[in-house]
Design a protein around this motif. Structure first.
Motif: not given
Lengths: 139, 199
Positions: A83-84, A95-96, A107-108, B148-150
């Motif tokens: 995914v990254g 990873l954004d 997308g998040q 999971a994100s930040y």
């Protein structure tokens, strides 16, 4: 191990499906409630380990062959890192997840779903592999 | 004396936690000690729940009270359930532990008060997460957004650590049955049905 213990066998038979279902619920409900890939992976592994404890290692190996367990453990990390890399290829930073779909929030959500899936896979497989390693020795 | 009933629950939980820890220290038979460690984790999970840290409590309950206890029991079945008898007290170790503990307790005197909303740790990035994660990530559970994100890098690292540790245990303990599918076929020797003990 416990070939003739009908109470344990029946109880396990009744308990294993709800545990598996609850693990999936925790996996995909982590955005809203407590839990996520890590806890879900452990719960899923617990159901498999319970099966192995009650019905014996051979039965567990028939359900989840060791090759599958080790492959899924690697695949989970690969999905996460993938995914990254996908975000990199889509023009963002590693990873954004925002760049994975048309709008950033979407997308998040997609990115978090996938990485949690990777975490769950790896954790579950590693726990089952640990159990197989421990239980498969010296019995 | 104490008016807040919640505080009584906290005190009772911590008293049970301390009693469990002491019972684990006293125990010489490892089977009850493994069971007590599961109880210890479950009490910890209860305390985390009281502190409103449900995600942490969930992890502690499933990993600490669940899987770890099973793996402890698996280890005990391999190595026997008697603790190695201790011949004499190890004074240098005791002094080191006491000194380290005293220094750690002394260091806590400099820390902000427990649950102080003005503590620096609550204002480094936490403010941004609480205010903006709904707009940036759009998830009701801020913990998931952060993990999971930040903090995706950290979680990737954690997952890699779990994977690496698991593979290390498989290579050290798993032996033939687990690794058989990945070995090159040397002879027509099928893997044995029951796992051989380690040599």
């Amino acid at each position: 191990m416990m070939r003739r213990n009908s109470i344990l066998r029946t109880t396990a038979k009744i308990l294993i499906p709800p545990i598996l279902l609850f693990a999936l619920y925790v996996q995909f409900h982590g955005d809203y409630g407590p839990g996520g890939g890590f806890q879900a992976g452990v719960l899923f592994a617990v159901a498999l380990i319970l099966y192995g404890l009650i019905y014996g290692l051979e039965a567990l190996r028939a359900v989840v062959p060791p090759a599958l367990v080790l492959s899924l453990a690697a695949l989970g990390v690969l999905i996460y890192a993938g995914v990254g890399v996908a975000a990199l290829l889509a023009g963002g930073s590693f990873l954004d997840y925002g760049v994975l779909a048309h709008d950033r929030v979407h997308g998040q959500h997609l990115g978090i779903l996938l990485v949690e899936l990777g975490v769950g896979m790896t954790v579950c497989s590693v726990m089952v592999a640990l159990f197989l390693s421990f239980a498969g020795r010296g019995r | 004396m104490i008016d807040d009933p919640g505080l009584w629950i906290d005190i009772a939980m911590f008293a049970c936690l301390a009693a469990t820890a002491l019972a684990m220290l006293k125990g010489r038979d490892l089977f009850p000690v493994a069971m007590l460690s599961g109880i210890f984790s479950l009490l910890s999970a209860g305390i985390f729940t009281l502190l409103d840290a449900v995600d942490v409590a969930f992890t502690e309950a499933s990993v600490g009270a669940g899987i770890t206890t099973v793996l402890f029991l698996g280890t005990i079945s391999l190595v026997g359930n008697r603790e190695k008898p201790v011949r004499r007290a190890n004074w240098p170790a005791l002094v080191t532990v006491l000194l380290t503990g005293a220094m750690l307790i002394w260091a806590t005197l400099d820390m902000p008060a427990f649950g102080d909303p003005a503590a620096p740790i609550h204002h480094h990035v936490a403010d941004h997460y609480i205010a903006e994660s709904g707009r940036e990530i759009g998830m009701p559970n801020i913990v998931t957004s952060v993990l999971a994100s930040y903090r995706g890098f950290d979680t990737l690292g954690e997952t890699t650590v779990i994977f690496t540790a698991g593979m290390a245990v498989v290579v050290l303990l798993g032996g033939a049955p687990l690794l058989a599918p990945f070995r090159r076929k040397r002879k027509e020797a099928p893997p044995p049905k029951t796992a051989p003990g380690g040599e």
